[in-house]
Scaffold this motif. Structure first.
Motif, PDB file in Angstrom:
ATOM      1  N   GLY A 118       0.309  -2.130  13.501  1.00 39.88           N
ATOM      2  CA  GLY A 118       1.016  -2.446  12.273  1.00 39.88           C
ATOM      3  C   GLY A 118       2.325  -1.710  12.163  1.00 39.88           C
ATOM      4  N   MET A 119       2.728  -1.493  10.899  1.00 36.65           N
ATOM      5  CA  MET A 119       4.007  -0.840  10.626  1.00 36.65           C
ATOM      6  C   MET A 119       3.799   0.221   9.562  1.00 36.65           C
ATOM      7  N   GLY A 120       4.024   1.480   9.906  1.00 38.09           N
ATOM      8  CA  GLY A 120       3.887   2.551   8.951  1.00 38.09           C
ATOM      9  C   GLY A 120       2.476   2.665   8.417  1.00 38.09           C
ATOM     10  N   HIS A 121       2.361   2.657   7.044  1.00 36.90           N
ATOM     11  CA  HIS A 121       1.047   2.706   6.399  1.00 36.90           C
ATOM     12  C   HIS A 121       0.383   1.341   6.350  1.00 36.90           C
ATOM     13  N   LEU A 122       1.045   0.315   6.831  1.00 38.11           N
ATOM     14  CA  LEU A 122       0.497  -1.039   6.810  1.00 38.11           C
ATOM     15  C   LEU A 122      -0.083  -1.357   8.179  1.00 38.11           C
ATOM     16  N   HIS A 123      -1.407  -1.599   8.206  1.00 40.80           N
ATOM     17  CA  HIS A 123      -2.103  -1.872   9.453  1.00 40.80           C
ATOM     18  C   HIS A 123      -2.731  -3.263   9.384  1.00 40.80           C
ATOM     19  N   VAL A 124      -2.682  -3.960  10.496  1.00 37.65           N
ATOM     20  CA  VAL A 124      -3.265  -5.296  10.601  1.00 37.65           C
ATOM     21  C   VAL A 124      -4.659  -5.167  11.193  1.00 37.65           C
ATOM     22  N   THR A 125      -5.669  -5.612  10.443  1.00 41.68           N
ATOM     23  CA  THR A 125      -7.060  -5.548  10.884  1.00 41.68           C
ATOM     24  C   THR A 125      -7.637  -6.953  10.935  1.00 41.68           C
ATOM     25  N   GLU A 126      -8.899  -7.037  11.314  1.00 44.16           N
ATOM     26  CA  GLU A 126      -9.564  -8.338  11.384  1.00 44.16           C
ATOM     27  C   GLU A 126      -9.773  -8.943   9.998  1.00 44.16           C
ATOM     28  N   ASP A 127      -9.939  -8.074   8.983  1.00 45.81           N
ATOM     29  CA  ASP A 127     -10.169  -8.560   7.628  1.00 45.81           C
ATOM     30  C   ASP A 127      -8.884  -8.833   6.875  1.00 45.81           C
ATOM     31  N   GLY A 128      -7.751  -8.449   7.403  1.00 45.96           N
ATOM     32  CA  GLY A 128      -6.482  -8.661   6.704  1.00 45.96           C
ATOM     33  C   GLY A 128      -5.534  -7.500   6.928  1.00 45.96           C
ATOM     34  N   LEU A 129      -4.847  -7.082   5.873  1.00 48.66           N
ATOM     35  CA  LEU A 129      -3.893  -5.990   5.921  1.00 48.66           C
ATOM     36  C   LEU A 129      -4.478  -4.779   5.225  1.00 48.66           C
ATOM     37  N   HIS A 130      -4.308  -3.618   5.840  1.00 56.07           N
ATOM     38  CA  HIS A 130      -4.792  -2.354   5.291  1.00 56.07           C
ATOM     39  C   HIS A 130      -3.584  -1.476   4.999  1.00 56.07           C
ATOM     40  N   LEU A 131      -3.420  -1.100   3.710  1.00 55.96           N
ATOM     41  CA  LEU A 131      -2.248  -0.358   3.278  1.00 55.96           C
ATOM     42  C   LEU A 131      -2.669   1.007   2.768  1.00 55.96           C
ATOM     43  N   GLU A 132      -2.049   2.044   3.287  1.00 56.98           N
ATOM     44  CA  GLU A 132      -2.352   3.422   2.893  1.00 56.98           C
ATOM     45  C   GLU A 132      -1.243   3.937   1.980  1.00 56.98           C
ATOM     46  N   GLY A 133      -1.625   4.775   1.002  1.00 62.33           N
ATOM     47  CA  GLY A 133      -0.635   5.412   0.141  1.00 62.33           C
ATOM     48  C   GLY A 133      -0.083   4.469  -0.917  1.00 62.33           C
ATOM     49  N   GLU A 134       1.063   4.859  -1.506  1.00 65.89           N
ATOM     50  CA  GLU A 134       1.712   4.086  -2.551  1.00 65.89           C
ATOM     51  C   GLU A 134       2.746   3.151  -1.943  1.00 65.89           C
ATOM     52  N   SER A 135       2.848   1.941  -2.514  1.00 64.15           N
ATOM     53  CA  SER A 135       3.793   0.945  -2.018  1.00 64.15           C
ATOM     54  C   SER A 135       4.491   0.293  -3.199  1.00 64.15           C
ATOM     55  N   GLU A 136       5.714  -0.118  -2.969  1.00 60.14           N
ATOM     56  CA  GLU A 136       6.524  -0.758  -3.993  1.00 60.14           C
ATOM     57  C   GLU A 136       6.938  -2.137  -3.501  1.00 60.14           C
ATOM     58  N   PHE A 137       6.686  -3.157  -4.338  1.00 61.76           N
ATOM     59  CA  PHE A 137       7.012  -4.537  -3.999  1.00 61.76           C
ATOM     60  C   PHE A 137       8.157  -4.985  -4.908  1.00 61.76           C
ATOM     61  N   LEU A 138       9.247  -5.407  -4.296  1.00 57.22           N
ATOM     62  CA  LEU A 138      10.415  -5.845  -5.052  1.00 57.22           C
ATOM     63  C   LEU A 138      10.345  -7.317  -5.418  1.00 57.22           C
ATOM     64  N   PHE A 139       9.514  -8.084  -4.760  1.00 56.57           N
ATOM     65  CA  PHE A 139       9.395  -9.512  -5.009  1.00 56.57           C
ATOM     66  C   PHE A 139       7.919  -9.846  -5.228  1.00 56.57           C
ATOM     67  N   PRO A 140       7.588 -11.080  -5.643  1.00 54.37           N
ATOM     68  CA  PRO A 140       6.175 -11.434  -5.885  1.00 54.37           C
ATOM     69  C   PRO A 140       5.306 -11.232  -4.652  1.00 54.37           C
ATOM     70  N   LEU A 141       4.066 -10.828  -4.895  1.00 53.46           N
ATOM     71  CA  LEU A 141       3.083 -10.611  -3.839  1.00 53.46           C
ATOM     72  C   LEU A 141       2.016 -11.692  -3.947  1.00 53.46           C
ATOM     73  N   TYR A 142       1.781 -12.405  -2.862  1.00 53.34           N
ATOM     74  CA  TYR A 142       0.775 -13.468  -2.821  1.00 53.34           C
ATOM     75  C   TYR A 142      -0.375 -13.000  -1.944  1.00 53.34           C
ATOM     76  N   ALA A 143      -1.574 -12.978  -2.503  1.00 52.53           N
ATOM     77  CA  ALA A 143      -2.744 -12.527  -1.758  1.00 52.53           C
ATOM     78  C   ALA A 143      -3.973 -13.231  -2.310  1.00 52.53           C
ATOM     79  N   LYS A 144      -4.951 -13.422  -1.450  1.00 53.54           N
ATOM     80  CA  LYS A 144      -6.212 -14.037  -1.857  1.00 53.54           C
ATOM     81  C   LYS A 144      -7.144 -13.014  -2.475  1.00 53.54           C
ATOM     82  N   GLU A 145      -7.123 -11.801  -1.989  1.00 56.31           N
ATOM     83  CA  GLU A 145      -8.018 -10.758  -2.491  1.00 56.31           C
ATOM     84  C   GLU A 145      -7.356  -9.397  -2.303  1.00 56.31           C
TER      85      GLU A 145
END
Length: 291
Positions: A67-94
């Motif tokens: 992955g990239m930084g605190h964002l890791h790609v796993t079999e179940d989806g994306l795994h994010l560590e720590g605090e994150s800031e989204f400047l635009f809309p976030l689309y996710a199923k779960e």
């Protein structure tokens, strides 16, 4: 380069070579050659700069095979560590947190969660603002951990699925319209009070209304009338002692009836009054109270 001409001869033949031989030069010379070398050098410098920038970006963004930084790609989806800031809309199923931590959604203004149908229309919206939480949906429902509905709200009704609805406000609960419930009771150390400050209080049930005070008394106060009505049955007042202290009292009867005993009389309109007891009924003697 010099182009040489060869001539095939046989033995004994003498051929004289021409005195003037033609010479042709092939290649890039002069200022064209210097420009070509300069252009190749410039391309090489740009290639090295791009390679250095790519390595720097990979190092700063923490790119890795997973992955990239605190964002890791796993079999179940994306795994994010720590605090994150989204400047635009976030689309996710779960979206869910780790097992040992809670999920925190924070915004300087408000947090809005939208649900859309395949046409892109908003079918449900949850908006958490600084002063109000707004839910826009056809039905709002809160379930327990075992999927039992605890609170359900739609345009027609509000359903509370808990075993006990507790209202802890100092002034109780305010209902502007009718309330339907099988049981109303307070805490063991509190009194139950049903009050209508400006209108009447009505309790109706198809099979009767049961009012019980196990360890206290029942008190009914009204500025106007208190009506106990039974359309098909008998009104029973069953008590060891029954007191009606403010009934109107008729004039005293004959002197022989001064024994401190009274009888209860009723007017045609249902009004009760006291009459001094005698050998026979004395209600007719004091019937002027009914006028």
């Amino acid at each position: 380069m010099v182009r040489e001409q060869y001539t095939t001869t046989t033995e004994g033949t003498h051929i004289e070579r021409p005195e003037n031989q033609s010479v042709y030069k092939i290649g890039i010379y002069g200022w064209r050659k210097r420009c070509l070398y300069l252009f190749v050098l410039l391309l090489l410098i740009i290639l090295l700069v791009n390679l250095a920038l790519t390595i720097w970006i990979l190092k700063v963004m923490w790119f890795s095979p997973t992955g990239m930084g605190h964002l890791h790609v796993t079999e179940d989806g994306l795994h994010l560590e720590g605090e994150s800031e989204f400047l635009f809309p976030l689309y996710a199923k779960e979206i869910h947190s780790r097992v040992d931590s809670s999920l925190l959604l924070q915004s300087a203004q408000n947090v809005t969660v939208n649900a859309r149908n395949p046409e892109g229309e908003v079918t449900g919206r949850l908006k958490v603002g600084p002063k109000m939480v707004e839910v826009q949906s056809q039905q709002f429902q809160i379930n327990s951990k075992d999927s039992k509905p605890l609170f359900t709200l739609d345009e027609k009704a509000v359903v509370v699925g808990t075993d006990k609805l507790r209202v802890t406000g100092p002034e109780g609960a305010l209902f502007e319209h009718s309330v339907e419930t099988p049981l109303i009771k307070p805490d063991p150390i509190q009194d139950l009070r049903l009050e209508s400050p400006t209108r009447s209080l009505s309790m109706d049930a198809p099979k009767g209304v049961h009012i019980q005070a196990v360890a206290g008394k029942i008190k009914a106060l009204s500025q106007m009338d208190i009506v106990l009505h039974s359309s098909d049955g008998t009104l029973v007042l069953d008590a060891e002692t029954m007191c009606l202290p403010r009934l109107a009292q008729g004039t005293r009867g004959p002197a022989s009836s001064l024994r401190g005993l009274y009888e209860i009389c009723a007017c045609p309109d249902g009004k009760l009054y006291l009459s001094v007891a005698g050998v026979g009924t004395t209600c007719h003697e004091n019937s002027h109270i009914c006028l």
